[in-house]
Design a protein around this motif. Structure first.
Motif, short mmCIF file in Angstrom:
data_model
loop_
_atom_site.label_atom_id
_atom_site.label_comp_id
_atom_site.label_asym_id
_atom_site.label_seq_id
_atom_site.Cartn_x
_atom_site.Cartn_y
_atom_site.Cartn_z
N PRO A 6 0.75 -1.28 -0.12
CA PRO A 6 -0.10 0.03 -0.04
C PRO A 6 0.99 1.30 0.01
N PRO A 7 0.59 2.19 -0.86
CA PRO A 7 1.41 3.41 -0.99
C PRO A 7 1.24 4.55 0.30
N THR A 8 0.19 4.41 1.09
CA THR A 8 -0.24 5.25 2.26
C THR A 8 -0.32 4.62 3.59
N ARG A 9 -0.26 5.50 4.52
CA ARG A 9 -0.54 4.72 5.84
C ARG A 9 -2.16 4.30 6.00
N THR A 10 -2.93 4.95 5.34
CA THR A 10 -4.40 4.78 5.35
C THR A 10 -4.53 3.51 4.47
N ALA A 11 -4.00 3.47 3.31
CA ALA A 11 -4.16 2.17 2.62
C ALA A 11 -3.70 0.96 3.34
N ALA A 12 -2.49 0.96 4.00
CA ALA A 12 -2.07 -0.04 4.92
C ALA A 12 -2.86 -0.48 6.00
N VAL A 13 -3.63 0.64 6.55
CA VAL A 13 -4.63 0.32 7.71
C VAL A 13 -6.01 -0.50 7.08
N VAL A 14 -6.44 0.15 6.06
CA VAL A 14 -7.48 -0.54 5.40
C VAL A 14 -7.31 -1.97 5.06
N ARG A 15 -5.75 -2.31 4.59
CA ARG A 15 -5.70 -3.70 4.04
C ARG A 15 -5.71 -4.45 5.35
N GLN A 16 -5.05 -4.06 6.52
CA GLN A 16 -4.75 -4.82 7.42
C GLN A 16 -6.21 -5.04 8.24
N LEU A 17 -7.14 -3.99 8.45
CA LEU A 17 -8.44 -4.21 8.95
C LEU A 17 -9.15 -5.05 8.05
N ARG A 18 -9.19 -4.90 6.77
CA ARG A 18 -9.87 -5.82 6.01
C ARG A 18 -9.38 -7.14 6.05
N ASN A 19 -8.18 -7.55 6.26
CA ASN A 19 -7.89 -8.85 6.43
C ASN A 19 -8.32 -9.53 7.66
N GLU A 20 -8.34 -8.65 8.62
CA GLU A 20 -8.78 -8.98 10.21
C GLU A 20 -10.32 -9.44 9.77
N ILE A 21 -11.07 -8.59 9.34
CA ILE A 21 -12.60 -8.87 9.15
C ILE A 21 -12.84 -10.03 8.03
N VAL A 22 -11.93 -10.24 7.24
CA VAL A 22 -12.32 -11.39 5.96
C VAL A 22 -11.98 -12.44 6.92
N THR A 23 -10.86 -12.60 7.67
CA THR A 23 -10.50 -13.98 8.37
C THR A 23 -11.29 -14.07 9.63
N GLY A 24 -12.06 -13.07 10.06
CA GLY A 24 -12.90 -13.29 11.37
C GLY A 24 -12.07 -12.97 12.41
N GLU A 25 -10.83 -12.59 12.38
CA GLU A 25 -10.24 -12.05 13.48
C GLU A 25 -10.90 -10.97 14.20
N LEU A 26 -11.73 -10.13 13.37
CA LEU A 26 -12.58 -9.37 13.72
C LEU A 26 -13.78 -9.61 13.41
N PRO A 27 -14.51 -10.41 14.48
CA PRO A 27 -15.73 -11.10 14.03
C PRO A 27 -17.05 -9.94 14.00
N PRO A 28 -17.96 -10.50 13.27
CA PRO A 28 -19.12 -9.63 12.99
C PRO A 28 -19.65 -9.11 14.44
N GLY A 29 -20.16 -7.89 14.44
CA GLY A 29 -20.62 -7.04 15.81
C GLY A 29 -19.74 -6.61 16.57
N THR A 30 -18.17 -6.67 16.29
CA THR A 30 -17.09 -6.24 17.06
C THR A 30 -17.18 -4.68 17.01
N LEU A 31 -17.08 -4.16 18.17
CA LEU A 31 -17.11 -2.48 18.32
C LEU A 31 -15.67 -2.33 17.64
N ILE A 32 -15.84 -1.10 16.99
CA ILE A 32 -14.45 -0.38 16.39
C ILE A 32 -14.32 0.86 17.21
N LYS A 33 -13.24 0.70 17.81
CA LYS A 33 -12.63 1.85 18.56
C LYS A 33 -11.34 2.64 18.04
N ASP A 34 -11.53 3.94 17.80
CA ASP A 34 -10.21 4.47 17.10
C ASP A 34 -9.02 4.42 17.75
N ALA A 35 -9.08 4.71 19.09
CA ALA A 35 -7.98 4.96 19.93
C ALA A 35 -7.35 3.54 20.32
#
Length: 217
Positions: A6-35
């Motif tokens: 990914p070319p930017t930090r935002t793109a890197a974070v998008v990819r990381q979180l997308r991967n965690e959601i796709v694999t179920g590491e962040l399961p459905p219903g998980t509360l997302i907290k910025d900090a």
């Protein structure tokens, strides 16, 4: 889909979180907290919020009216609807591109199929999903319609996330067998039969998802 850095930090974070959601590491219903995410990923709040906005557009994160964010819940209805949308888009692209395939395209498809099966053997679901998606992308891009490919890419992550299949899932076999047969048909010059086989993948896949993943719904 690709393996590019990914070319930017935002793109890197998008990819990381997308991967965690796709694999179920962040399961459905998980509360997302910025900090919490910023601390865990070692970035500031800004790329986290930008990534959450992008993943909301992709349908992976729900943003409530009170601004709380959760990983999108999974239901039989949205899973099957996504497969239906994916089928319409991907099959249209395959139909438009199949007659433009060259020997170079076929070589790439064989390579992606090998990467697909090898990634599953190693238990790497993300790499398998990327290689499997690239198999179709080769044909779709041969149509010259990049807008369609962009739409397909948007649905791929959502579809994979809803299914969250393990490497051992028998659902992968629908794609493995289908891809092998499509390559054989293309090698024989029968593009119409290859298109019909590609469409059948989605019919079989939808049926198995409905029967095997949502038996209690």
């Amino acid at each position: 889909m690709s393996y590019a850095v990914p070319p930017t930090r935002t793109a890197a974070v998008v990819r990381q979180l997308r991967n965690e959601i796709v694999t179920g590491e962040l399961p459905p219903g998980t509360l997302i907290k910025d900090a919490e995410l910023a601390s865990r990923l070692g970035v500031s709040i800004t790329p986290i919020r930008e990534a959450i906005a992008q993943l909301s557009v992709e349908g992976l994160i729900d943003i409530a009216p009170n601004r709380t964010r959760h990983v999108t819940q999974v239901t039989q209805k949205n899973a099957l609807e996504l497969i239906d949308v994916m089928s319409v888009l991907a099959c249209a692209g395959f139909e438009w591109g199949v007659d433009n395939l060259t020997d170079t395209h076929l070589d790439l498809m064989r390579r992606r199929q090998k990467e697909f099966t090898e990634a599953l053997r190693l238990g790497n679901v993300l790499a398998a999903g990327a290689a499997g998606a690239d198999f179709s992308s080769i044909v779709i891009l041969a149509s010259g319609n990049r807008e369609l490919q962009s739409m397909v890419d948007l649905v791929v992550a959502r579809t994979m996330r809803i299914l969250a299949m393990t490497a051992e899932s028998g659902l992968w076999n629908v794609w493995i067998q289908g891809h092998d047969e499509i390559i054989a048909l293309l090698e024989g010059g029968d593009t119409r039969a290859a298109l019909a086989r590609y469409r059948q993948i989605y019919v079989d896949y939808r049926d198995r998802v409905e029967r095997e993943l949502f038996e209690d719904q």
